[in-house]
Design an enzyme around this catalytic site. Structure first.
Site, PDB file in Angstrom:
ATOM      1  N   HIS A 133      -0.324  -3.143  -0.150  1.00  0.00           N
ATOM      2  CA  HIS A 133      -1.744  -3.091  -0.508  1.00  0.00           C
ATOM      3  C   HIS A 133      -2.299  -4.505  -0.684  1.00  0.00           C
ATOM      4  CE1 HIS A 133      -5.377  -1.295  -1.913  1.00  0.00           C
ATOM      5  NE2 HIS A 133      -5.288  -1.819  -3.118  1.00  0.00           N
ATOM      6  N   ASP A 149       0.769   0.618   3.007  1.00  0.00           N
ATOM      7  CA  ASP A 149      -0.082   0.546   1.815  1.00  0.00           C
ATOM      8  C   ASP A 149       0.227   1.694   0.867  1.00  0.00           C
ATOM      9  OD1 ASP A 149      -2.176   0.575  -0.081  1.00  0.00           O
ATOM     10  OD2 ASP A 149      -3.518  -0.422   1.325  1.00  0.00           O
ATOM     11  N   SER A 181      -9.370  -3.882  -1.495  1.00  0.00           N
ATOM     12  CA  SER A 181      -9.201  -2.659  -2.285  1.00  0.00           C
ATOM     13  C   SER A 181     -10.558  -2.188  -2.790  1.00  0.00           C
ATOM     14  CB  SER A 181      -8.214  -2.924  -3.428  1.00  0.00           C
ATOM     15  OG  SER A 181      -7.812  -1.711  -3.998  1.00  0.00           O
TER      16      SER A 181
END
Ligand code: NAG
Ligand code: NAG
Ligand code: NAG
Ligand code: NAG
Ligand code: NAG
Ligand code: NAG
Length: 562
Positions: free
Chosen positions: A450, A410, A191
């Protein structure tokens, strides 16, 4: 052979001396470490298996009583590095004993707007023998705005500087502790951690030899802004407007996307393998079609709202700047938008960052957020946080390698962003596809949320996830080991084999049915499917082959068109 009592005593004495010796070595590092602008906060020798309370950690970095598991006998050193007269980065080093050290360095990044040391990856790293490092990106905390308010240098740390500081101070800590340099340097992040890694490869191409970059938040400001823009497209904050799509409608909408689109990839397993290849027509969910009942079906205005929710984001002049939301992904980042009947986004990063870093206004709220607010932030680009640094030619030239991965489900960073980024790297680095793939491989993971989780075979030794599966600790199943094998043995990762575990307990029971958590409407139609699945380097995709679909060998890499 029987060991006599006196031999046992001798051995125990030797171990005790060894332990004392490494503890002494740790103490002398702690008291004598000499690195410019760097101060030792605390140091201690910690033994494998110890549960270490992380005293003084702010609540948003792990709740009231966070702790870390010590995964090797290590010298732990906490450092504060001044990065300007008004900013500092906190670093933490976990240094395994010399005889366990694998001669490598592993650095880690942060997530969201954090602020929090990535202990899970450090735990994995130390267990494998890495000299492992963590950092707080220049501030403590994963929610809030005060740490950015009026603090341009703190923003610079978060935006582009802290990982470079970690790399250079980490390098010196290794030299002073072991009396030798690490043979290779690696980085693993997801991320924001993925963004930090790509940005670092562009700005400081000498820092690392290998980068493992998950679900990378490149184009960070637009990712965050998109949550406000999509919320507006579905009628928020006017909860009474006929165009507003209510939170309880969204799970039904997403379940219908999966029901309609999942079979088109050839295997009905609750996973839309390539969401970017499909279009979804919300008109099919309109009241009267019978697909959704009277409570959940869409009015004509809601049909328009849902259609807009899956269109890409454009800037004020109409240029598309951020790809469409992933079909089949949980929509909460924009649809969890009321609390007790009052319009309020559960996703807090937008308000936090625009308050603290963009508008310098502690009272700002995103109810009127528009593309103008996004464009304003881009123009200011606080801390140069919005890197789209696609010229990686220097990193490429010196032989660096990148394994990137991105879940196709995601909810936070739209997966198509990684496709855009990949193409731009290829063109801005002036390489052919083959040349690009020779140093940078992107693996899409169907059905992964994610950074991890989700119905897909997502476990690949993901960054920020502890522990690794000890049974699958090899380059075929573990992306960090695959990266090492690529950097050090020139073995190119042709696939990464993902595993889906029962209840997502990594190392627990593999499941042959990918998930138990499908919406009831489709769970009855799911066929039994693989638990191990070979993920393929973009632009190829994993397609079911003639073999056993429960095994990675039942899948092959093919071009997306076939
Ligand atoms: C740490 O302890 C665990 C559990 O006893 C053991 O399996 C592992 O090998 C040890 N790791 C190191 C690096 O010593
Ligand atoms: C972050 O917390 C540590 C203690 O864990 C402290 O030493 C450091 O000064 C804090 N950093 C900032 C920027 O507040
Ligand atoms: C932010 O606002 C405060 C008070 O309103 C002001 O004193 C300060 O100069 C502003 N900072 C920036 C960076 O604009
Ligand atoms: C509509 O469907 C949902 C989900 O299946 C169910 O919870 C709800 O009770 C249904 N409402 C009506 C009016 O049938
Ligand atoms: C949003 O804009 C409306 C209309 O201009 C205004 O009345 C309202 O106060 C604004 N709300 C916020 C939170 O800025
Ligand atoms: C790529 O090629 C273009 C056109 O030949 C050139 O202007 C540019 O500097 C090159 N970029 C790199 C990173 O080599």
């Amino acid at each position: 052979m029987k060991i006599s009592a006196s031999t046992k005593l001798l051995l125990l004495g030797a171990f005790a001396r060894l332990a004392r010796c490494t503890a002494d070595k740790c103490a002398s590092l702690g008291s004598q470490l000499s690195i410019p602008d760097t101060q030792v906060i605390t140091y201690s020798y910690e033994t494998n298996g110890t549960v270490l309370p992380l005293l003084g950690t702010v609540a948003s970095c792990g709740g009231p009583d966070p702790s870390a598991v010590i995964t090797a006998d290590i010298c732990r050193v906490v450092l504060l590095v001044a990065t300007s007269s008004s900013s500092e980065v906190q670093l933490e080093a976990w240094l395994p004993d010399s005889d366990v050290w694998n001669s490598r360095l592993l650095a880690t990044g942060t997530g969201g707007i954090g602020g929090c040391i990535d202990y899970p990856t450090m735990q994995n790293g130390a267990a494998l023998g890495f000299a492992s490092f963590g950092m707080n990106a220049g501030h403590n905390g994963s929610t809030g705005f005060e740490f950015f308010l009026n603090r341009p240098e703190v923003l610079n740390d978060f935006g582009y500087r802290s990982l470079h500081v970690e790399a250079s101070v980490g390098t010196q800590v290794v030299e002073q502790y072991y009396g030798a340099s690490s043979t290779k340097k690696y980085y693993a992040g997801c991320s924001t951690g993925g963004r930090q890694g790509f940005q670092n490869a562009h700005l400081y191409p000498d820092d690392f030899d290998g980068l493992l970059l998950g679900s990378p938040g490149v184009n960070w400001l637009r990712i965050v802004a998109s949550k406000g823009i999509l919320a507006h497209r579905i009628g928020w904050p006017n909860l009474d407007s006929p165009a507003y799509v209510r939170p309880e409608q969204w799970p039904a909408i997403v379940a219908e996307q999966i029901r309609q689109l999942d079979p088109l990839d050839g295997v009905t397993d609750g996973i839309i393998d390539e969401p970017t290849r499909h279009r979804f027509d919300p008109q099919t969910l309109a009241c009267g079609t019978g697909l959704l009942n009277a409570t959940l079906c869409l009015t004509p205005q809601q049909v328009i709202s849902v259609r807009k929710a899956y269109e890409p984001v454009a800037d004020s002049s109409g240029h598309v700047v951020y790809p469409a939301f992933d079909l089949g992904a949980n929509t909460n980042v924009f649809s969890a938008n009321q609390q007790n009947g009052i319009a309020k986004l559960s996703y807090t990063t937008l308000q936090d960052f625009w308050r603290g870093a963009v508008y310098n206004d502690s009272a700002w709220t995103p109810e009127n957020f528009s593309t103008a607010d996004m464009d304003f932030a881009l123009a200011a680009n606080p801390g140069q946080v919005n890197a789209w640094d696609t010229d990686l030619s220097e990193f490429h030239r010196r032989g660096g390698k990148i394994i990137s991965y991105h879940g196709r489900n995601d909810e936070t960073v739209t997966s198509a962003l990684s496709e855009w980024f990949y193409s731009d790297v290829q063109s801005n680095t002036n390489l052919t596809l083959e040349e690009t793939q020779a140093f940078y491989r992107l693996f899409f993971i169907p059905g992964m949320h994610h950074c991890g989780g989700g119905p897909g075979a997502w476990s690949i030794g993901n960054a920020q996830r502890y522990p690794y599966d000890q049974v699958l600790l090899d380059p075929s199943h573990n992306a960090l080991l695959a990266l090492i094998d690529w950097v050090e043995n020139s073995r190119t990762p042709e696939t990464l084999i993902g595993t889906k575990y029962l209840d997502d307990v990594v190392g627990g029971q593999d499941v042959s049915q990918r998930s138990k958590s499908y919406p009831p409407s489709i769970s009855s139609s799911i066929s039994l499917i693989n638990s191990h699945l070979a993920h393929c380097p973009y632009p190829s995709v994993s397609k079911q082959d003639h073999g056993d679909p429960k095994l990675a060998t039942g899948w092959k890499c093919a071009s997306s068109e076939n």
